[in-house]
Design an enzyme around this catalytic site. Structure first.
Site, short mmCIF file in Angstrom:
data_model
loop_
_atom_site.label_atom_id
_atom_site.label_comp_id
_atom_site.label_asym_id
_atom_site.label_seq_id
_atom_site.Cartn_x
_atom_site.Cartn_y
_atom_site.Cartn_z
N LEU A 1 24.49 -19.82 -8.36
CA LEU A 1 23.75 -21.06 -8.11
C LEU A 1 24.23 -21.65 -6.79
O LEU A 1 25.42 -21.94 -6.63
CB LEU A 1 23.99 -22.07 -9.24
CG LEU A 1 23.09 -21.92 -10.48
CD1 LEU A 1 23.45 -20.66 -11.24
CD2 LEU A 1 23.20 -23.13 -11.39
N ALA A 2 23.30 -21.79 -5.87
CA ALA A 2 23.67 -22.30 -4.55
C ALA A 2 22.57 -23.17 -3.96
O ALA A 2 22.34 -23.19 -2.76
CB ALA A 2 23.98 -21.13 -3.62
N ARG B 1 27.71 -35.09 -0.40
CA ARG B 1 29.02 -35.71 -0.17
C ARG B 1 29.85 -35.04 0.92
O ARG B 1 30.86 -35.58 1.35
CB ARG B 1 29.80 -35.77 -1.49
CG ARG B 1 29.36 -36.92 -2.37
CD ARG B 1 30.09 -36.91 -3.69
NE ARG B 1 29.51 -35.96 -4.63
CZ ARG B 1 30.09 -35.60 -5.78
NH1 ARG B 1 31.28 -36.09 -6.09
NH2 ARG B 1 29.51 -34.75 -6.59
N ASP C 1 29.63 -23.03 -4.87
CA ASP C 1 30.64 -24.00 -4.46
C ASP C 1 31.88 -23.94 -5.35
O ASP C 1 32.70 -24.85 -5.34
CB ASP C 1 30.05 -25.42 -4.41
CG ASP C 1 29.46 -25.86 -5.75
OD1 ASP C 1 29.56 -25.10 -6.72
OD2 ASP C 1 28.89 -26.97 -5.80
N ASN D 1 39.73 -7.74 38.82
CA ASN D 1 38.90 -6.70 38.19
C ASN D 1 37.42 -6.97 38.28
O ASN D 1 36.62 -6.12 37.96
CB ASN D 1 39.30 -6.54 36.71
CG ASN D 1 39.12 -7.83 35.93
OD1 ASN D 1 39.25 -8.93 36.49
ND2 ASN D 1 38.83 -7.72 34.66
N ARG E 1 50.53 -8.42 54.81
CA ARG E 1 51.15 -9.73 54.96
C ARG E 1 51.04 -10.09 56.44
O ARG E 1 51.27 -9.24 57.29
CB ARG E 1 52.62 -9.58 54.56
CG ARG E 1 53.35 -10.84 54.33
CD ARG E 1 54.79 -10.49 54.04
NE ARG E 1 55.02 -9.98 52.67
CZ ARG E 1 56.13 -9.36 52.29
NH1 ARG E 1 57.07 -9.09 53.17
NH2 ARG E 1 56.29 -8.98 51.05
C1 UD1 Z 1 27.88 -28.83 -14.57
C2 UD1 Z 1 27.83 -28.61 -16.06
C3 UD1 Z 1 29.06 -29.26 -16.70
C4 UD1 Z 1 30.32 -28.69 -16.12
C5 UD1 Z 1 30.31 -28.84 -14.59
C6 UD1 Z 1 31.46 -28.11 -13.98
C7 UD1 Z 1 25.46 -28.57 -16.60
C8 UD1 Z 1 24.34 -29.31 -17.19
N1 UD1 Z 1 26.63 -29.21 -16.57
O1 UD1 Z 1 27.79 -30.23 -14.35
O2 UD1 Z 1 29.04 -29.04 -18.10
O3 UD1 Z 1 31.45 -29.34 -16.65
O4 UD1 Z 1 29.09 -28.29 -14.05
O5 UD1 Z 1 31.54 -28.41 -12.63
O6 UD1 Z 1 25.30 -27.45 -16.23
N2 UD1 Z 1 22.71 -26.56 -9.00
C9 UD1 Z 1 21.60 -25.88 -8.56
N3 UD1 Z 1 20.37 -26.36 -8.92
C10 UD1 Z 1 20.22 -27.44 -9.70
C11 UD1 Z 1 21.36 -28.12 -10.15
C12 UD1 Z 1 22.61 -27.64 -9.79
O7 UD1 Z 1 21.69 -24.90 -7.84
O8 UD1 Z 1 19.08 -27.80 -9.99
C13 UD1 Z 1 24.04 -26.06 -8.62
C14 UD1 Z 1 24.77 -27.07 -7.76
O9 UD1 Z 1 24.55 -26.81 -6.39
C15 UD1 Z 1 26.20 -26.84 -8.14
C16 UD1 Z 1 26.14 -26.37 -9.58
O10 UD1 Z 1 24.81 -25.93 -9.78
O11 UD1 Z 1 26.75 -25.79 -7.39
C17 UD1 Z 1 26.53 -27.42 -10.58
O12 UD1 Z 1 25.64 -28.48 -10.49
P1 UD1 Z 1 26.09 -29.98 -10.71
O13 UD1 Z 1 24.91 -30.86 -10.68
O14 UD1 Z 1 27.22 -30.29 -9.83
O15 UD1 Z 1 26.61 -29.88 -12.21
P2 UD1 Z 1 27.46 -30.95 -12.94
O16 UD1 Z 1 26.59 -32.13 -13.20
O17 UD1 Z 1 28.73 -31.17 -12.25
#
Ligand code: UD1
Ligand code: MG
Length: 453
Positions: A8-9, A15, A102, A383, A437
């Protein structure tokens, strides 16, 4: 058994306050996502599917050499929604490991452990006990068995007391993902499709959820801002320094060392403070690296001493060589054994044979210097004619007087001597003294101008 890695990226990384997409921010000199891709490759995953959204083309461009499939998540509607995007291309057999662009430092060993634990159950996850649980999904257990993951925002006061949290990393059978993901709902406090809900679905299907913990906590740490990035960098660097110490490297201070790549080391290497190693370096035994040195893709043989503030880039260095302080070896430099390179000496694309000395203020570019020749202070190989580069060949046991300009293409025979201050434009035969020289002019009893009062 075939393994797919889903990364997932798609998140924006607001932030970070950066033009650069979050997953491209560097940790130990490599983009965050690059670490995850490397780990997926170590696992010999059949397929790597990366879900991108924000900064998509830059992210894809960065990894265009890698064998990766890209799936777009145009709108970020939650982690479950993100994985849903892969369904059209996701195989029906085998397992998927779900990772995050991440969360860079999860190791292949920990993931192997997760894969193994998930084999019988069909679903497994990595959990962690933490002190500061705010924001994390909590692991709800009954009779020790995982029942569900409850997001912080959806959790009751009682559930918020749970210290075991969800790291977000799972291993799931692909046929189960095909079954569960279309059933996710966004009826929760954040209006998101939560990937975490597949855990409750698995329990409802009568499955037991395997759970394992990482060997080191920082493996599952995610990056949201620059403070977290810097602190994970330090944790990772400390681990790398400790690993090197276990292999016989001594550090003046392991907290002031950065390895941005990889290195092999012999025994009794000594590394002073603020040294940076980049790319892939190979360092022999009894090598000393002084404070503030930067080595990139360098090969240093045993018993060599690199004195402070020297920069070595794509160079090969022999045994018992002394370099610096303040020396610069540029790409294509090869120093044979026992060469001495002193302060403010720059060497590029040149081979210096055994025992050559260039100890002060010198530029050697596109040159070959025979064994034991002495290059005087201030010698410059000219050179470059403004268009092309030319070679300077100096035979063995030559002596180049100070402040000489050697205008290439040029060849100086072995045993030749160049008088100080010469501009040499024609080849010099063996054992010959050459100098160029103008005559010294003398005016006796000369009075310097006086200041008028
Ligand atoms: C998520 C988990 C939570 C866990 C935490 C750990 C869910 C619902 N919750 O929460 O239980 O403790 O991670 O850090 O999964 N991302 C996408 N597309 C989206 C949403 C997110 O690619 O639509 C990616 C974000 O870029 C990120 C990761 O997924 O890399 C996590 O997403 P984030 O929204 O930070 O999850 P949390 O709410 O922290
Ligand atoms: Mg979220």
């Amino acid at each position: 058994m075939s393994t797919t890695v889903i990364i997932l990226a798609a998140g924006k990384g607001t932030r970070m306050r950066s033009q650069l997409p979050k997953v491209l921010q560097p940790l130990a000199g490599k983009p965050l996502l690059g670490h995850v891709i490397q780990t997926a490759k170590q696992l010999q995953a059949q397929r790597i599917i990366t879900i991108f959204g924000h900064g998509g083309s830059t992210v894809q461009e960065t990894f265009k050499q890698e064998k990766i499939e890209w799936v777009e998540q145009a709108e970020q509607l939650g982690t479950g929604h993100a994985v849903q995007m892969t369904l059209p291309v996701l195989p029906h057999d085998g397992f998927s490991l779900i990772l995050y662009g991440d969360v860079p430092l999860v190791t292949s060993e920990t993931l192997e452990k997760l894969l193994e634990a998930s084999q019988n159950t069909g679903i497994g996850m990595i959990t962690l006990n933490v002190v500061n649980t705010t924001g994390y999904g909590r692991i709800v257990r009954k009779n020790q068995k995982v029942q569900a993951i409850v997001e912080h925002k959806d959790a009751s006061e009682e559930q918020r007391q749970i210290t075991e949290i969800n790291t977000g990393i799972y291993c799931v059978e692909n046929r189960k993902l095909h079954e569960w993901l279309p059933k996710l709902s966004n009826a929760n406090s954040q209006g998101e499709y939560y990937l975490t809900d597949i855990v409750a679905m698995a329990v409802a299907d009568g499955l037991e959820i395997a759970s394992i913990q990482p060997a080191l906590d920082f493996e599952v740490e995610g990056i949201n801002d620059r403070i977290q990035l810097a602190s994970l960098e330090r944790a990772f660097q400390q681990q790398q320094a400790f690993n090197l110490m276990r292999n016989g490297v001594a550090f003046a201070d392991p907290a002031r060392f950065d390895l941005r790549g990889s290195v092999t080391t012999g025994q009794d290497v000594y590394i002073d403070i603020n040294v940076i190693l980049e790319g892939h370096c190979e360092i022999g035994s009894n090598v000393e690296i002084g404070a503030g040195c930067i080595l990139k893709d360098a090969r240093i043989a045993s018993n060599t001493k690199i004195q402070p503030y020297s920069v070595i880039d794509h160079a090969i260095v022999g045994e018992k060589v002394i370099i610096g302080p303040f020396a610069r070896l540029r790409p294509g430099t090869e120093l044979a054994d026992e060469v001495h390179i002193g302060n403010f000496v720059e060497v590029k694309n040149s081979r210096l044979e055994k025992g050559v000395k260039a100890n002060h203020f010198t530029y050697l570019g596109d040159s070959e210097v025979g064994a034991t020749s002495n290059i005087g202070a201030g010698t410059i190989t000219c050179n470059y004619d403004g268009v092309n580069k030319h070679k300077t060949i100096i035979g063995e046991s030559a002596f180049i007087g100070s402040n000489s300009s050697l205008v290439a293409p040029l060849s100086i025979g072995k045993g030749a001597t160049i008088g100080a201050g010469s501009v040499i434009t024609r080849d010099v035969p063996e054992n010959t003294l050459a100098f160029e020289r103008s005559q010294q002019i003398e005016k006796a009893n000369y009075q310097r101008p006086q200041k008028t009062k």
